[in-house]
Write a protein that holds these residues in place. Structure first.
Motif, mmCIF file in Angstrom:
data_model
loop_
_atom_site.group_PDB
_atom_site.id
_atom_site.type_symbol
_atom_site.label_atom_id
_atom_site.label_comp_id
_atom_site.label_asym_id
_atom_site.label_seq_id
_atom_site.Cartn_x
_atom_site.Cartn_y
_atom_site.Cartn_z
ATOM 1 N N GLU A 55 0.828 -1.206 0.000
ATOM 2 C CA GLU A 55 0.000 0.000 0.000
ATOM 3 C C GLU A 55 0.864 1.257 0.000
ATOM 4 O OE1 GLU A 55 -2.638 -0.271 3.334
ATOM 5 O OE2 GLU A 55 -3.748 -1.958 2.481
ATOM 6 N N GLN A 56 1.936 1.229 0.806
ATOM 7 C CA GLN A 56 2.842 2.380 0.850
ATOM 8 C C GLN A 56 3.524 2.583 -0.496
ATOM 9 O OE1 GLN A 56 5.425 1.471 4.122
ATOM 10 N NE2 GLN A 56 3.960 2.179 5.668
ATOM 11 N N PHE A 57 3.883 1.500 -1.176
ATOM 12 C CA PHE A 57 4.510 1.606 -2.488
ATOM 13 C C PHE A 57 3.542 2.215 -3.495
ATOM 14 C CE2 PHE A 57 5.488 -0.194 -6.697
ATOM 15 C CZ PHE A 57 6.757 0.328 -6.867
ATOM 16 N N VAL A 58 2.300 1.756 -3.474
ATOM 17 C CA VAL A 58 1.292 2.274 -4.399
ATOM 18 C C VAL A 58 1.021 3.746 -4.123
ATOM 19 C CG1 VAL A 58 -1.141 2.082 -5.072
ATOM 20 C CG2 VAL A 58 0.236 0.022 -4.810
ATOM 21 N N ALA A 59 1.080 4.128 -2.838
ATOM 22 C CA ALA A 59 0.841 5.519 -2.462
ATOM 23 C C ALA A 59 2.057 6.401 -2.734
ATOM 24 C CB ALA A 59 0.454 5.606 -0.993
ATOM 25 N N GLY A 60 3.187 5.809 -3.077
ATOM 26 C CA GLY A 60 4.386 6.582 -3.383
ATOM 27 C C GLY A 60 5.257 6.871 -2.171
ATOM 28 N N LYS A 61 4.946 6.272 -1.035
ATOM 29 C CA LYS A 61 5.728 6.505 0.184
ATOM 30 C C LYS A 61 6.995 5.654 0.228
ATOM 31 C CE LYS A 61 1.636 7.730 2.827
ATOM 32 N NZ LYS A 61 0.743 7.345 3.925
ATOM 33 N N VAL A 62 6.997 4.534 -0.480
ATOM 34 C CA VAL A 62 8.166 3.657 -0.555
ATOM 35 C C VAL A 62 8.570 3.577 -2.020
ATOM 36 C CG1 VAL A 62 9.005 1.303 -0.213
ATOM 37 C CG2 VAL A 62 7.430 2.300 1.443
ATOM 38 N N GLU A 63 9.839 3.868 -2.286
ATOM 39 C CA GLU A 63 10.299 3.867 -3.675
ATOM 40 C C GLU A 63 11.094 2.617 -4.039
ATOM 41 O OE1 GLU A 63 12.268 7.471 -4.740
ATOM 42 O OE2 GLU A 63 10.714 8.708 -3.830
ATOM 43 N N ASP A 64 11.495 1.844 -3.042
ATOM 44 C CA ASP A 64 12.324 0.662 -3.302
ATOM 45 C C ASP A 64 11.431 -0.545 -3.574
ATOM 46 O OD1 ASP A 64 14.391 -1.098 -3.539
ATOM 47 O OD2 ASP A 64 14.921 -1.102 -1.410
ATOM 48 N N VAL A 70 10.535 -8.410 -1.723
ATOM 49 C CA VAL A 70 11.048 -9.319 -0.689
ATOM 50 C C VAL A 70 9.974 -9.585 0.368
ATOM 51 C CG1 VAL A 70 12.717 -9.542 1.196
ATOM 52 C CG2 VAL A 70 13.484 -8.797 -1.052
ATOM 53 N N ALA A 71 9.301 -8.540 0.837
ATOM 54 C CA ALA A 71 8.266 -8.711 1.858
ATOM 55 C C ALA A 71 7.120 -9.579 1.335
ATOM 56 C CB ALA A 71 7.740 -7.356 2.304
ATOM 57 N N THR A 72 6.719 -9.339 0.106
ATOM 58 C CA THR A 72 5.628 -10.117 -0.490
ATOM 59 C C THR A 72 6.033 -11.571 -0.675
ATOM 60 O OG1 THR A 72 4.891 -8.135 -1.643
ATOM 61 C CG2 THR A 72 4.045 -10.225 -2.438
ATOM 62 N N GLU A 73 7.246 -11.796 -1.134
ATOM 63 C CA GLU A 73 7.709 -13.167 -1.358
ATOM 64 C C GLU A 73 7.883 -13.914 -0.042
ATOM 65 O OE1 GLU A 73 7.963 -16.036 -3.908
ATOM 66 O OE2 GLU A 73 7.429 -14.014 -4.479
ATOM 67 N N GLN A 74 8.382 -13.234 0.999
ATOM 68 C CA GLN A 74 8.497 -13.879 2.317
ATOM 69 C C GLN A 74 7.123 -14.291 2.834
ATOM 70 O OE1 GLN A 74 10.540 -10.962 4.709
ATOM 71 N NE2 GLN A 74 12.511 -11.996 4.457
ATOM 72 N N ALA A 75 6.153 -13.417 2.712
ATOM 73 C CA ALA A 75 4.799 -13.722 3.167
ATOM 74 C C ALA A 75 4.211 -14.882 2.364
ATOM 75 C CB ALA A 75 3.914 -12.486 3.048
ATOM 76 N N ASN A 76 4.461 -14.887 1.061
ATOM 77 C CA ASN A 76 3.956 -15.957 0.208
ATOM 78 C C ASN A 76 4.571 -17.302 0.588
ATOM 79 O OD1 ASN A 76 2.609 -17.241 -1.920
ATOM 80 N ND2 ASN A 76 4.298 -16.842 -3.331
ATOM 81 N N LEU A 77 5.879 -17.346 0.789
ATOM 82 C CA LEU A 77 6.549 -18.590 1.166
ATOM 83 C C LEU A 77 6.095 -19.078 2.538
ATOM 84 C CD1 LEU A 77 10.170 -17.952 -0.139
ATOM 85 C CD2 LEU A 77 8.521 -19.613 -1.000
ATOM 86 N N ALA A 78 5.935 -18.155 3.477
ATOM 87 C CA ALA A 78 5.468 -18.532 4.808
ATOM 88 C C ALA A 78 4.061 -19.122 4.741
ATOM 89 C CB ALA A 78 5.490 -17.317 5.739
ATOM 90 N N LEU A 79 3.208 -18.544 3.923
ATOM 91 C CA LEU A 79 1.852 -19.054 3.767
ATOM 92 C C LEU A 79 1.871 -20.443 3.118
ATOM 93 C CD1 LEU A 79 -1.166 -18.608 4.094
ATOM 94 C CD2 LEU A 79 -1.161 -17.523 1.847
ATOM 95 N N GLN A 80 2.693 -20.624 2.096
ATOM 96 C CA GLN A 80 2.795 -21.935 1.452
ATOM 97 C C GLN A 80 3.287 -22.996 2.430
ATOM 98 O OE1 GLN A 80 5.183 -21.728 -2.092
ATOM 99 N NE2 GLN A 80 3.804 -20.296 -3.107
ATOM 100 N N LEU A 81 4.284 -22.647 3.244
ATOM 101 C CA LEU A 81 4.796 -23.577 4.251
ATOM 102 C C LEU A 81 3.710 -23.920 5.266
ATOM 103 C CD1 LEU A 81 7.127 -25.149 5.556
ATOM 104 C CD2 LEU A 81 7.670 -23.063 6.824
ATOM 105 N N THR A 82 2.961 -22.920 5.689
ATOM 106 C CA THR A 82 1.884 -23.148 6.651
ATOM 107 C C THR A 82 0.832 -24.089 6.088
ATOM 108 O OG1 THR A 82 2.250 -20.946 7.575
ATOM 109 C CG2 THR A 82 0.150 -21.997 8.082
ATOM 110 N N VAL A 83 0.474 -23.900 4.840
ATOM 111 C CA VAL A 83 -0.521 -24.766 4.208
ATOM 112 C C VAL A 83 0.003 -26.201 4.117
ATOM 113 C CG1 VAL A 83 -1.710 -25.240 2.021
ATOM 114 C CG2 VAL A 83 -1.674 -22.924 2.949
#
Length: 101
Positions: A55-64, A70-83
């Motif tokens: 959300e911050q990236f879309v709003a222009g608050k985060v440029e990196d 990385v945050a999205t991929e970590q969350a995705n991998l953690a969710l896959q492991l949990t499942v």
């Protein structure tokens, strides 16, 4: 030759080796259910953080974009492991339920 089954009980032996004197006794550490809850909360926190940084990236608050990826991929991998862990727990429960006693 008569063998006392109480002295050859493999579960009793395993619990004694683990530091418990009787089957069913637990150490003072957290239970399995507590560990699972903690892991589920951590996965949820990762998902929330990934959503916030997106959300911050879309709003222009985060440029990196790297941080977002990385945050999205970590969350995705953690969710896959949990499942997958959940699937294994369900499979184990079903296997135990199918056992004939």
């Amino acid at each position: 030759m008569k063998v006392d089954l109480q002295t050859v009980n493999p579960l009793q032996t395993a619990f004694k080796a683990a530091g418990n004197s009787k089957i069913g006794e637990t150490n003072e550490g957290p239970s399995f259910a507590d560990q699972l809850k903690k892991a589920f909360y951590e996965v949820n926190d990762m998902q929330v953080r990934a959503d916030k940084i997106t959300e911050q990236f879309v709003a222009g608050k985060v440029e990196d974009i790297h941080q977002v990826t990385v945050a999205t991929e970590q969350a995705n991998l953690a969710l896959q492991l949990t499942v997958q862990v959940r699937n294994k727990i369900v499979e184990a429960y079903q296997e135990i339920a199918r056992m004939q006693v």
